[in-house]
Design a protein around this motif. Structure first.
Motif, PDB file in Angstrom:
ATOM      1  N   ALA A 152     -34.724  27.239  12.451  1.00 30.15           N
ATOM      2  CA  ALA A 152     -33.668  28.348  11.149  1.00 30.15           C
ATOM      3  C   ALA A 152     -31.909  28.262  12.683  1.00 30.15           C
ATOM      4  CB  ALA A 152     -34.468  29.290  12.372  1.00 30.15           C
ATOM      5  N   ALA A 153     -32.158  27.909  14.229  1.00 29.34           N
ATOM      6  CA  ALA A 153     -30.914  27.778  14.225  1.00 29.34           C
ATOM      7  C   ALA A 153     -29.704  26.064  14.446  1.00 29.34           C
ATOM      8  CB  ALA A 153     -31.265  27.466  15.597  1.00 29.34           C
ATOM      9  N   TRP A 154     -30.716  25.136  13.315  1.00 32.12           N
ATOM     10  CA  TRP A 154     -29.913  24.111  13.047  1.00 32.12           C
ATOM     11  C   TRP A 154     -29.998  24.237  11.863  1.00 32.12           C
ATOM     12  CZ3 TRP A 154     -30.249  20.891   8.971  1.00 32.12           C
ATOM     13  CH2 TRP A 154     -29.713  19.899   8.676  1.00 32.12           C
ATOM     14  N   SER A 155     -30.739  24.951  10.639  1.00 31.75           N
ATOM     15  CA  SER A 155     -29.921  25.663   9.279  1.00 31.75           C
ATOM     16  C   SER A 155     -29.176  26.406   9.316  1.00 31.75           C
ATOM     17  CB  SER A 155     -31.579  25.999   8.848  1.00 31.75           C
ATOM     18  OG  SER A 155     -32.137  25.429   8.400  1.00 31.75           O
ATOM     19  N   GLN A 156     -29.399  27.047   9.887  1.00 33.58           N
ATOM     20  CA  GLN A 156     -28.011  27.912  10.291  1.00 33.58           C
ATOM     21  C   GLN A 156     -26.812  27.406  10.726  1.00 33.58           C
ATOM     22  OE1 GLN A 156     -29.004  31.019  13.095  1.00 33.58           O
ATOM     23  NE2 GLN A 156     -29.373  32.736  11.296  1.00 33.58           N
ATOM     24  N   GLN A 157     -26.381  26.161  10.887  1.00 33.91           N
ATOM     25  CA  GLN A 157     -25.372  25.824  11.975  1.00 33.91           C
ATOM     26  C   GLN A 157     -24.799  24.627  10.261  1.00 33.91           C
ATOM     27  OE1 GLN A 157     -25.579  23.610  15.381  1.00 33.91           O
ATOM     28  NE2 GLN A 157     -23.664  22.594  14.329  1.00 33.91           N
TER      29      GLN A 157
END
Length: 169
Positions: A152-157
């Motif tokens: 999720a953190a990668w997708s948000q960035q």
């Protein structure tokens, strides 16, 4: 090719093999190479970084659980991770046409792996299936074996990230 930076894992006969290429503007460091994946760290400007994994799942399915356990460890120890490649598994019957419609243990384990790790599928634009057995119409099988998944953190960035599956020529 204009990309001078690369890392590869040789194929075994007509199966496997990985080749990761990147250009000079990408600050990428190879962390691990195995028969089934290449793990790299990408350094972004302003001192942020993320982990990139290129994968080629075991076509015989006997080692996929081991491969996914290795990827689990990478995801557990890194907040931003993107995994791209041929997982040699599907997550549901909608990702297959032809052949036996039932999900085998390999596919169920893959689906559980994605769920347990909270990995998000980045979707697919283009033809729905990435592999075929190249048989005649009555015996043809089509499956979506290739995909990109991320935390999720990668997708948000990288909100605009997506996968384009090019049609076969």
């Amino acid at each position: 090719m204009p990309l001078q930076n690369h890392s590869f894992v040789p194929s075994r006969g007509r199966s496997g093999g990985l080749w990761l290429l990147w250009d000079q503007q990408v600050n990428l460091k190879i962390l691990t190479k195995t028969r089934f994946y290449i793990q790299a760290q990408v350094q972004e400007p302003y001192n942020t970084s993320w982990v990139f994994v290129c994968i080629y799942g075991d076509s015989a399915h006997t080692l996929n659980a081991t491969i996914w356990n290795s990827i689990k460890e990478i995801v557990r120890t890194n907040e931003k991770v993107c995994v791209i490649g041929d997982f040699n598994a599907i997550i549901g019957e909608s990702e297959k046409v032809g052949g036996n419609p039932n999900l085998n243990k390999n596919n169920r384990d893959f689906r559980d792996f994605l769920f347990d790790m909270g990995l998000l599928d980045l979707g697919l634009k283009g033809p729905a299936y990435t592999w075929t057995n190249r048989q005649s119409a009555s015996n043809a099988i089509f499956e979506r074996l290739d995909r990109a998944v991320a935390t999720a953190a990668w997708s948000q960035q990288f909100r605009d990230a997506h996968v384009n599956h090019m049609p076969r020529a």
